[in-house]
Design a protein around this motif. Structure first.
Motif, PDB file in Angstrom:
ATOM      1  N   PHE A   1       0.822  -1.208   0.000  1.00 39.88           N
ATOM      2  CA  PHE A   1       0.000   0.000   0.000  1.00 39.88           C
ATOM      3  C   PHE A   1       0.860   1.265   0.000  1.00 39.88           C
ATOM      4  N   ASP A   2       1.918   1.286   0.803  1.00 38.03           N
ATOM      5  CA  ASP A   2       2.780   2.472   0.862  1.00 38.03           C
ATOM      6  C   ASP A   2       3.418   2.759  -0.496  1.00 38.03           C
ATOM      7  N   ASP A   3       3.771   1.711  -1.232  1.00 38.60           N
ATOM      8  CA  ASP A   3       4.358   1.896  -2.562  1.00 38.60           C
ATOM      9  C   ASP A   3       3.348   2.534  -3.514  1.00 38.60           C
ATOM     10  N   VAL A   4       2.115   2.037  -3.461  1.00 38.84           N
ATOM     11  CA  VAL A   4       1.070   2.588  -4.328  1.00 38.84           C
ATOM     12  C   VAL A   4       0.780   4.038  -3.954  1.00 38.84           C
ATOM     13  N   LYS A   5       0.700   4.310  -2.663  1.00 37.90           N
ATOM     14  CA  LYS A   5       0.406   5.671  -2.205  1.00 37.90           C
ATOM     15  C   LYS A   5       1.515   6.642  -2.600  1.00 37.90           C
ATOM     16  N   ALA A   6       2.759   6.223  -2.422  1.00 38.28           N
ATOM     17  CA  ALA A   6       3.886   7.095  -2.769  1.00 38.28           C
ATOM     18  C   ALA A   6       3.903   7.407  -4.259  1.00 38.28           C
ATOM     19  N   LEU A   7       3.619   6.412  -5.075  1.00 38.17           N
ATOM     20  CA  LEU A   7       3.646   6.625  -6.522  1.00 38.17           C
ATOM     21  C   LEU A   7       2.497   7.522  -6.969  1.00 38.17           C
TER      22      LEU A   7
END
Length: 250
Positions: free
Chosen positions: A188-194
């Motif tokens: 989730f953090d990867d998706v949010k950051a992108l």
């Protein structure tokens, strides 16, 4: 020679293929077989009990502070619904005395419609997790989960994934199965950051494949593998199974 005499008509009124083929029913019985009468009764009673359950629930919720006019109208509607159900039972069973109480007990409907069972004086010792309200609640959660997962799959085709993290969060809190929560948490953090990195962000190929695999697994689990829905709907399943059983009295 005039062109009017050389051209064909705009509409041909004598085309034989415009006549529809007559349907033949010579192999169908004039009187419906007993089994179909029994099923029609079952569906009629099921529809009536669903309405009665809703009215009785409304009666309980509005028990305090109601106007006399509202109380009278609701009571009349409840009685009309009860009368309609009992009339259908009387018409079907004719000389036999089959009360609503007995029908609900015989057809395993006591657990499905607890308020109606109480009104019909049928005992209800079943857990509330198997009544009609639990069934619809579980159906709603499953529908919400599948809808969000399918929407995510469709949105992967877009060229702007700005709201993917938000949709993924909705999927996470929308009644998702426990075993998939850790998979969401891991990326989730990867998706949010992108998605926060640009005005029109686009997920990487890796994240796209991961999200497509996740949503496919969730939809498959919800519709074809998981058991919560059949568990919540066990009362209705028992009723439908009983309708299929041959009955000499029919």
């Amino acid at each position: 020679m005039s062109k009017l005499t050389q051209t064909g008509p705009l509409i041909n009124l004598h085309q034989r293929n415009s006549i529809q083929e007559i349907q033949v029913h010579r192999h169908e019985p004039i009187i419906p077989p007993p089994g179909s009468r029994r099923k029609r009764l079952g569906m009629q009673v099921l529809n009536g009990l669903a309405r009665l359950e809703l009215l009785l629930m409304k009666d309980d919720l509005l028990a305090d502070g109601r106007a006399e006019k509202t109380r009278t109208a609701l009571a009349s509607e409840i009685e009309r619904t009860l009368t309609s159900i009992t009339a259908a039972l009387s018409l079907h069973f004719e000389s036999q005395e089959v009360s609503l109480k007995k029908y609900m007990q015989d057809m395993s409907l006591v657990t499905v419609f607890p308020l109606s069972a109480k009104r019909a004086a049928a005992n209800n010792a079943a857990p509330a997790s198997k009544d009609i309200h639990s069934h619809f609640h579980q159906m709603n959660l499953t529908n919400q989960l599948v809808s969000i997962a399918l929407q995510l799959q469709n949105d992967l085709r877009l060229t702007n994934h700005k709201y993917m993290a938000h949709q993924l969060a909705l999927l996470y809190i929308g009644g998702m199965y426990l075993k998939y929560k850790s998979r969401v948490e891991s990326r989730f953090d990867d998706v949010k950051a992108l998605t926060n990195s640009a005005e029109e962000p686009l997920l990487s190929m890796e994240l796209t494949q991961w999200l497509r695999s996740l949503t496919t697994d969730i939809v498959t689990e919800a519709l074809f593998i998981s058991r919560p829905l059949p568990t919540q709907s066990s009362g209705l399943i028992k009723f439908l199974d009983k309708l299929k059983e041959p009955n000499a009295e029919d």
